[in-house]
Scaffold this motif. Structure first.
Motif, PDB file in Angstrom:
ATOM      1  N   TYR A 281      14.326   3.526 -43.376  1.00 37.53           N
ATOM      2  CA  TYR A 281      14.834   3.863 -42.049  1.00 37.53           C
ATOM      3  C   TYR A 281      14.199   2.996 -40.967  1.00 37.53           C
ATOM      4  CZ  TYR A 281      17.528   7.844 -43.631  1.00 37.53           C
ATOM      5  OH  TYR A 281      18.474   8.612 -44.224  1.00 37.53           O
ATOM      6  N   TYR A 282      12.894   2.701 -41.139  1.00 35.39           N
ATOM      7  CA  TYR A 282      12.176   2.014 -40.063  1.00 35.39           C
ATOM      8  C   TYR A 282      12.347   0.503 -40.044  1.00 35.39           C
ATOM      9  CZ  TYR A 282       9.414   5.860 -38.079  1.00 35.39           C
ATOM     10  OH  TYR A 282       9.016   6.980 -37.415  1.00 35.39           O
ATOM     11  N   ASP A 283      12.437  -0.137 -41.214  1.00 38.59           N
ATOM     12  CA  ASP A 283      12.431  -1.609 -41.180  1.00 38.59           C
ATOM     13  C   ASP A 283      13.424  -2.218 -42.165  1.00 38.59           C
ATOM     14  OD1 ASP A 283      11.079  -2.645 -43.730  1.00 38.59           O
ATOM     15  OD2 ASP A 283       9.555  -1.227 -43.072  1.00 38.59           O
ATOM     16  N   TYR A 284      13.623  -3.538 -41.983  1.00 37.56           N
ATOM     17  CA  TYR A 284      14.539  -4.285 -42.847  1.00 37.56           C
ATOM     18  C   TYR A 284      13.766  -5.267 -43.722  1.00 37.56           C
ATOM     19  CZ  TYR A 284      18.774  -2.728 -40.384  1.00 37.56           C
ATOM     20  OH  TYR A 284      19.807  -1.999 -39.861  1.00 37.56           O
ATOM     21  N   GLY A 285      12.512  -4.961 -43.959  1.00 38.56           N
ATOM     22  CA  GLY A 285      11.736  -5.817 -44.862  1.00 38.56           C
ATOM     23  C   GLY A 285      11.077  -6.990 -44.161  1.00 38.56           C
ATOM     24  N   ILE A 286      10.287  -7.700 -44.946  1.00 39.10           N
ATOM     25  CA  ILE A 286       9.526  -8.854 -44.446  1.00 39.10           C
ATOM     26  C   ILE A 286      10.458 -10.064 -44.410  1.00 39.10           C
ATOM     27  CG2 ILE A 286       7.517 -10.323 -44.970  1.00 39.10           C
ATOM     28  CD1 ILE A 286       6.714  -7.843 -46.844  1.00 39.10           C
ATOM     29  N   PHE A 287      10.270 -10.919 -43.434  1.00 38.81           N
ATOM     30  CA  PHE A 287      11.033 -12.170 -43.321  1.00 38.81           C
ATOM     31  C   PHE A 287      11.034 -12.865 -44.692  1.00 38.81           C
ATOM     32  CE2 PHE A 287      11.033 -16.626 -41.230  1.00 38.81           C
ATOM     33  CZ  PHE A 287      12.418 -16.655 -41.178  1.00 38.81           C
ATOM     34  N   GLN A 288      12.232 -13.176 -45.177  1.00 35.33           N
ATOM     35  CA  GLN A 288      12.344 -13.632 -46.570  1.00 35.33           C
ATOM     36  C   GLN A 288      11.539 -14.904 -46.898  1.00 35.33           C
ATOM     37  OE1 GLN A 288      15.555 -11.917 -48.633  1.00 35.33           O
ATOM     38  NE2 GLN A 288      16.267 -13.965 -49.197  1.00 35.33           N
ATOM     39  N   PRO A 289      11.491 -15.919 -46.014  1.00 36.98           N
ATOM     40  CA  PRO A 289      10.655 -17.079 -46.326  1.00 36.98           C
ATOM     41  C   PRO A 289       9.183 -16.704 -46.573  1.00 36.98           C
ATOM     42  CG  PRO A 289      12.179 -17.638 -44.575  1.00 36.98           C
ATOM     43  CD  PRO A 289      12.309 -16.140 -44.803  1.00 36.98           C
ATOM     44  N   VAL A 290       8.708 -15.696 -45.887  1.00 41.00           N
ATOM     45  CA  VAL A 290       7.327 -15.244 -46.107  1.00 41.00           C
ATOM     46  C   VAL A 290       7.192 -14.662 -47.520  1.00 41.00           C
ATOM     47  CG1 VAL A 290       5.587 -13.541 -45.387  1.00 41.00           C
ATOM     48  CG2 VAL A 290       6.821 -14.866 -43.663  1.00 41.00           C
ATOM     49  N   GLN A 291       8.189 -13.891 -47.935  1.00 40.63           N
ATOM     50  CA  GLN A 291       8.149 -13.315 -49.289  1.00 40.63           C
ATOM     51  C   GLN A 291       8.189 -14.419 -50.351  1.00 40.63           C
ATOM     52  OE1 GLN A 291      10.400  -9.699 -50.075  1.00 40.63           O
ATOM     53  NE2 GLN A 291      11.209  -9.750 -48.005  1.00 40.63           N
ATOM     54  N   ILE A 292       9.033 -15.434 -50.118  1.00 43.61           N
ATOM     55  CA  ILE A 292       9.163 -16.529 -51.089  1.00 43.61           C
ATOM     56  C   ILE A 292       7.842 -17.312 -51.172  1.00 43.61           C
ATOM     57  CG2 ILE A 292      10.367 -18.733 -51.505  1.00 43.61           C
ATOM     58  CD1 ILE A 292      12.894 -17.277 -50.261  1.00 43.61           C
ATOM     59  N   ALA A 293       7.256 -17.576 -50.012  1.00 40.00           N
ATOM     60  CA  ALA A 293       5.969 -18.295 -50.003  1.00 40.00           C
ATOM     61  C   ALA A 293       4.881 -17.459 -50.672  1.00 40.00           C
ATOM     62  CB  ALA A 293       5.582 -18.632 -48.562  1.00 40.00           C
ATOM     63  N   ALA A 294       4.964 -16.154 -50.526  1.00 38.18           N
ATOM     64  CA  ALA A 294       3.958 -15.269 -51.142  1.00 38.18           C
ATOM     65  C   ALA A 294       4.049 -15.325 -52.675  1.00 38.18           C
ATOM     66  CB  ALA A 294       4.128 -13.848 -50.641  1.00 38.18           C
ATOM     67  N   ILE A 295       5.262 -15.482 -53.190  1.00 38.85           N
ATOM     68  CA  ILE A 295       5.426 -15.607 -54.650  1.00 38.85           C
ATOM     69  C   ILE A 295       4.681 -16.860 -55.129  1.00 38.85           C
ATOM     70  CG2 ILE A 295       7.106 -16.038 -56.509  1.00 38.85           C
ATOM     71  CD1 ILE A 295       9.169 -14.455 -54.795  1.00 38.85           C
ATOM     72  N   VAL A 296       4.909 -17.958 -54.422  1.00 39.65           N
ATOM     73  CA  VAL A 296       4.234 -19.217 -54.778  1.00 39.65           C
ATOM     74  C   VAL A 296       2.718 -19.059 -54.676  1.00 39.65           C
ATOM     75  CG1 VAL A 296       3.859 -21.588 -53.932  1.00 39.65           C
ATOM     76  CG2 VAL A 296       6.171 -20.716 -54.261  1.00 39.65           C
ATOM     77  N   ALA A 297       2.283 -18.373 -53.644  1.00 36.23           N
ATOM     78  CA  ALA A 297       0.838 -18.152 -53.469  1.00 36.23           C
ATOM     79  C   ALA A 297       0.265 -17.452 -54.698  1.00 36.23           C
ATOM     80  CB  ALA A 297       0.594 -17.317 -52.209  1.00 36.23           C
ATOM     81  N   MET A 298       0.920 -16.366 -55.114  1.00 35.75           N
ATOM     82  CA  MET A 298       0.376 -15.602 -56.255  1.00 35.75           C
ATOM     83  C   MET A 298       0.506 -16.376 -57.565  1.00 35.75           C
ATOM     84  SD  MET A 298       1.103 -11.591 -55.567  1.00 35.75           S
ATOM     85  CE  MET A 298       2.577 -11.659 -54.604  1.00 35.75           C
ATOM     86  N   ARG A 299       1.557 -17.202 -57.693  1.00 38.80           N
ATOM     87  CA  ARG A 299       1.758 -17.959 -58.937  1.00 38.80           C
ATOM     88  C   ARG A 299       0.806 -19.134 -59.069  1.00 38.80           C
ATOM     89  NH1 ARG A 299       8.197 -18.510 -59.369  1.00 38.80           N
ATOM     90  NH2 ARG A 299       8.521 -16.322 -59.875  1.00 38.80           N
ATOM     91  N   HIS A 300       0.565 -19.823 -57.918  1.00 35.82           N
ATOM     92  CA  HIS A 300      -0.095 -21.127 -58.039  1.00 35.82           C
ATOM     93  C   HIS A 300      -1.411 -21.268 -57.264  1.00 35.82           C
ATOM     94  CE1 HIS A 300       3.472 -22.493 -60.084  1.00 35.82           C
ATOM     95  NE2 HIS A 300       4.228 -22.143 -59.054  1.00 35.82           N
ATOM     96  N   CYS A 301      -1.791 -20.276 -56.497  1.00 39.13           N
ATOM     97  CA  CYS A 301      -2.934 -20.508 -55.602  1.00 39.13           C
ATOM     98  C   CYS A 301      -4.129 -19.609 -55.895  1.00 39.13           C
ATOM     99  CB  CYS A 301      -2.501 -20.365 -54.145  1.00 39.13           C
ATOM    100  SG  CYS A 301      -1.185 -21.502 -53.713  1.00 39.13           S
ATOM    101  N   GLU A 302      -4.282 -19.183 -57.138  1.00 39.36           N
ATOM    102  CA  GLU A 302      -5.415 -18.326 -57.474  1.00 39.36           C
ATOM    103  C   GLU A 302      -6.752 -19.052 -57.228  1.00 39.36           C
ATOM    104  OE1 GLU A 302      -4.120 -15.413 -57.723  1.00 39.36           O
ATOM    105  OE2 GLU A 302      -6.116 -14.555 -57.826  1.00 39.36           O
ATOM    106  N   ALA A 303      -6.745 -20.377 -57.453  1.00 40.96           N
ATOM    107  CA  ALA A 303      -7.981 -21.148 -57.234  1.00 40.96           C
ATOM    108  C   ALA A 303      -8.367 -21.119 -55.754  1.00 40.96           C
ATOM    109  CB  ALA A 303      -7.793 -22.586 -57.707  1.00 40.96           C
ATOM    110  N   ALA A 304      -7.343 -21.090 -54.904  1.00 42.76           N
ATOM    111  CA  ALA A 304      -7.626 -21.050 -53.464  1.00 42.76           C
ATOM    112  C   ALA A 304      -8.290 -19.717 -53.096  1.00 42.76           C
ATOM    113  CB  ALA A 304      -6.337 -21.232 -52.675  1.00 42.76           C
TER     114      ALA A 304
END
Ligand SMILES: Cc1ncc(COP(=O)(O)O)c(C=O)c1O
Length: 411
Positions: A281-304
């Motif tokens: 009811y309150y929101d329409y989710g997180i801006f999709q580019p942020v979600q897509i970048a977050a996937i890459v972060a979790m997949r490839h940036c553990e060393a960071a």
């Protein structure tokens, strides 16, 4: 106490008829300090800001590159799904399995939040109403108290700095309070005190939750910022945890993505569904580019994430060693991006708010007074290690200079 991030300078009463829930929020204890910090900055005076836990470093460039790429795709500018896109939820489940050995269903046991604070606040709204009681850790990260208050619930604050005693007091409260607490909030590694726990703590907590029928919300914001071989356990790794609670994690700290506003709630299916219902009811989710970048972060940036933690560890050492050389009693935290320091004996009488004002006014160093985290925080300061080591050394020198002179006695 109020959010550390929303910083009105003054607490002017409203002249319009605002809702009771707004009036229930107390005066802002960091107000005086923020006002002085602002005045100094406007006057061109350098302030070393160890006040907020706001990471100053940029995320791994790969994450920003993916964001830019996703921005260029016109399909990503529409409303997104409130629960988070499927691949993002799947990535969260993979990370939980890899890091904590916890198996989660991405469809029913994971939801993305606009930062974990948003998710936490709405979870309080989903679970509590008038007459319900929540146990919250004390000293408190403000939203742990005011998320409950805004949901019209009652708060019982239990000192969380000795985890074993916390469990004893919790059991006692459940035994003697009627109606019993409906929700118990835990936050280890803890902001502000930096207290940590081992997995056994959660095993006992789940047993109590089953015995006394309360729900658990674990705020695991500092999961990724651990030092010296310590690995913070997930609440969900305790047997039966999925029956009684959820856990919030965030990309704000370990991935240095605080402004991106992305976090997760995972765990008990019905609690996740209740949160999803409110959010729908309150929101329409997180801006999709942020979600897509977050996937890459979790997949490839553990060393960071590891190097972010290593950087905080070396800053911790600089600050703790420096303060000890000044004669302060400080314990080196095993996790978080804070040092929780006892005010030296000489200055203790002054109280944490006035002492923090002194450090800012005379030393040019902004810190958070312990009192800002509730009564139990009095006598302490919280220093965030968000500035680099060079600035932290400078902060120690400036603190040393302005606390050299013995305070005048009050008689
Ligand atoms: C204990 C705790 N929980 C939650 C948050 C907020 O995290 P997020 O940026 O995901 O809303 C913070 C941030 O300072 C925090 O210290």
């Amino acid at each position: 106490m109020r959010s550390e991030t929303e910083i009105p300078f003054e607490d002017n009463p409203f002249s319009i008829p605002v809702a009771e829930r707004v009036k229930r929020l107390p005066p802002y204890l960091f107000g005086k300090i923020n006002k002085l910090k602002y005045q100094k900055r406007v006057a061109g005076i350098d302030v070393i800001d160890l006040g907020m836990g706001n990471p100053t470093d940029a995320p791994d460039p790969l994450i920003s590159e993916k964001l830019a790429e996703a921005l260029a795709d016109s399909r990503n500018h529409r409303y997104s799904v409130s629960n988070g896109i499927e691949n993002l939820r799947k990535e969260v489940t993979k990370r939980y399995w890899k890091k904590y050995g916890v198996r989660l269903d991405p469809d029913s046991e994971v939801i993305a939040c606009i930062g974990s604070k948003e998710g936490f606040s709405h979870m309080c709204l989903a679970l509590m109403g008038p007459g319900d009681t929540a146990v919250v850790p004390s000293p408190s990260f403000p939203i742990h108290v005011y998320g409950v208050v805004l949901a019209a619930g009652n708060v019982i604050a239990i000192d969380c700095r000795d985890p074993e005693k916390f469990l004893q007091n919790l059991a006692y409260t459940c035994e003697h309070l009627y109606p019993r607490p409906k929700v118990v909030i835990v936050n280890y590694p803890h902001n502000p005190s930096t207290t940590v726990v081992e997995q056994e703590f959660y095993v006992e907590l789940v047993k109590l939750a089953k015995k006394y029928s309360f729900l658990v919300i674990s705020d695991f914001a500092y999961a990724d910022i651990c030092f010296d071989g310590y690995q913070a356990p997930s609440f969900l790794s305790a047997p039966g945890a999925l029956d009684v609670g959820v856990e919030f994690t965030t990309m704000s700290k370990g991935y240095s993505m605080a402004g991106w506003r992305i976090g997760f709630c995972v765990g008990n299916e019905e609690m996740v569904r209740a949160l999803g219902t409110i959010k729908g009811y309150y929101d329409y989710g997180i801006f999709q580019p942020v979600q897509i970048a977050a996937i890459v972060a979790m997949r490839h940036c553990e060393a960071a994430v590891d190097s972010v933690a290593a950087e905080y560890r070396s800053r911790r050492d600089v600050l703790c060693d420096g303060l000890r050389r000044l004669g302060w009693e400080v314990e080196s935290p095993k996790a978080t991006m804070f040092v929780w320091a006892k005010i030296p004996e000489l200055w203790a009488e002054m109280g944490s708010i006035d002492f923090a004002m002194k450090l800012l006014d005379e030393g040019g160093v902004a810190v958070s007074p312990g009192r800002g985290f509730g009564e139990e925080g009095e006598g302490y300061l919280r220093l965030s290690i968000v500035e680099n080591s060079h600035r932290l050394r400078q902060a120690v020198r400036q603190i040393g200079r302005c606390t050299k002179i013995k305070p005048a006695t009050t008689e």
